[in-house]
Design an enzyme around this catalytic site. Structure first.
Site, PDB file in Angstrom:
ATOM      1  N   CYS A 143       0.869  -1.323   0.093  1.00 32.40           N
ATOM      2  CA  CYS A 143       0.050  -0.062  -0.118  1.00 32.40           C
ATOM      3  C   CYS A 143       0.836   1.407  -0.242  1.00 32.40           C
ATOM      4  CB  CYS A 143      -1.111  -0.066   1.008  1.00 32.40           C
ATOM      5  SG  CYS A 143      -2.209  -1.249   0.807  1.00 32.40           S
ATOM      6  N   HIS A 154      -4.082  -5.459   0.631  1.00 35.08           N
ATOM      7  CA  HIS A 154      -3.793  -6.074   2.008  1.00 35.08           C
ATOM      8  C   HIS A 154      -3.817  -7.727   1.788  1.00 35.08           C
ATOM      9  CE1 HIS A 154      -2.905  -2.688   4.327  1.00 35.08           C
ATOM     10  NE2 HIS A 154      -3.809  -1.939   3.736  1.00 35.08           N
ATOM     11  N   GLU A 169      -2.558  -9.638   4.143  1.00 30.44           N
ATOM     12  CA  GLU A 169      -2.860 -10.036   5.344  1.00 30.44           C
ATOM     13  C   GLU A 169      -4.317 -10.130   5.766  1.00 30.44           C
ATOM     14  OE1 GLU A 169      -3.630  -6.072   6.084  1.00 30.44           O
ATOM     15  OE2 GLU A 169      -2.064  -7.106   4.879  1.00 30.44           O
TER      16      GLU A 169
END
Length: 366
Positions: A257, A343, A345
């Site tokens: 990001c 993202h 994760e």
């Protein structure tokens, strides 16, 4: 639930548009850039994600708070959003094992929230007119005063916020006897990123946003990581300089990001503020290397320039966002470096994107 009297509240947008609702308890005023997230779950992760620092969050899901909060689902030490706007706020929760109601959670973290707002109309308006500064307040009889104060709130363009959320001192995460060591630059890092690295046999030392290359290098890491975070990437002069130094040594480097945007800037690719940004857990991304699709979690208001990326002979676009063809991932052809604008994760896919962490491990092995 026992009925409680709730004070009238409002959200006032920078262009003068007003939507009314009710306070969920705390009275006061909060300012920030208004944005919306389309996720149906994960509100606690959103509220504690450092990438949302300084933003007023509008949730599109009709019910917020229905499953309470859980300490282990915190993405940072406290609430990072400036305030919440929602439709139906659940004062009671039904999850077994929950730690707190969302009301109690907001009281603990001194967070202003308003509900009973027509969020469908509000989100539709933001979609058409773009993300802008706004104020939420229970001071509904002071419209002119709120407008004057709102006019003084700085624009997100050019706003450096990483220093507001970064750690003040370096710290360690994971097993010190792990196979790999990673130096991570905290420009707004989420805890779950650290967990994903640690469970892959990585010991991480996390450094402040303005750390020097010498600081990171002294840890003698096998790889370097640039985290997610809030604000405009272009003012992050120290992080961009650090990235150039890491690349000059051709060390394994991975960015997520804001870290992805910093890597682009370090390679002469500019960034820009998006009309609305991408915030949700159902964003479709295509991996151009494998041809496979991924359902991703995203939360960014800036993106890298696609034309400049395509014109850069040293950079390959590896991922694209299928809704608007923005760049969702790059790798450097001449360096051991890659990054993604989503993202991995967060796992909404649930495991569509987990391979990027494994890719980083492989790059360190080499």
């Amino acid at each position: 639930m026992k009925y409680k009297s709730r004070k009238k509240a409002l959200i006032l947008l920078a262009d003068g548009t007003i939507f009314y609702g009710k306070s969920i308890g705390k009275e006061g005023t909060a300012y920030g850039e208004v944005c919306f997230n389309t996720g149906t779950t994960g509100y606690q992760e959103i509220f504690t994600d450092p990438s949302y620092f300084g933003q007023i969050m509008v949730t599109t899901n009709a019910h917020i708070g229905n499953y309470g909060t859980l300490d282990k689902e915190m993405e940072s030490e406290n609430v990072k959003i400036a305030g919440l706007v929602c439709k139906n706020f659940s004062f009671e929760y039904s999850r077994p094992g929950g730690d707190s109601s969302l009301e109690g959670f907001f009281e603990k973290h001194n967070t202003l929230a308003i509900s009973d707002v027509d969020t469908r109309a509000l989100v539709s308006y933001i979609r058409d007119n773009g993300a802008m500064n706004a104020v939420i307040s229970t001071d509904v009889d002071n419209i002119e005063g709120l407008k004057k104060q709102l006019a003084e709130v700085p624009s997100m363009v050019g706003l450096e916020l990483a220093s507001k959320v970064s750690t003040k001192e370096p710290y360690f995460f994971g097993n010190e006897n792990a196979t790999y060591k990673v130096a991570a630059l905290d420009i707004g890092i989420k805890k779950n990123i650290l967990r994903n690295l640690a469970k892959r046999d990585v010991y991480i030392k996390v450094f402040p946003y303005n750390a020097k290359f010498e600081d990171l290098e002294a840890f003698n890491p096998d790889g370097y990581f640039l985290s997610n975070g809030p604000g405009d990437p272009e003012p992050l002069i120290d992080a961009i300089k650090l990235t150039k130094e890491i690349l000059s040594k051709n060390k394994p480097l991975f960015g997520i990001c804001l870290g992805h945007q910093v890597i682009a800037l370090a390679n002469g690719i500019s960034t820009y503020k998006m009309h609305n940004g991408h915030r949700g857990i159902n964003h479709p991304v295509k991996n151009l290397v494998t041809g496979k699709g991924e359902i991703s979690s995203q939360n960014h208001g800036f993106a890298i320039n696609r034309e400049e990326t395509e014109a850069n002979d040293n950079v390959e676009i590896t991922h694209v966002h299928l809704n608007d063809n923005t760049v969702a991932g790059i790798k450097l052809k001449n360096k051991n470096c890659f990054s993604v604008q989503y993202h991995p994760e967060a796992s909404p896919g649930p495991n569509d994107s987990a391979y990027v962490f494994d890719q980083f491990i492989e790059n360190m092995k080499k």
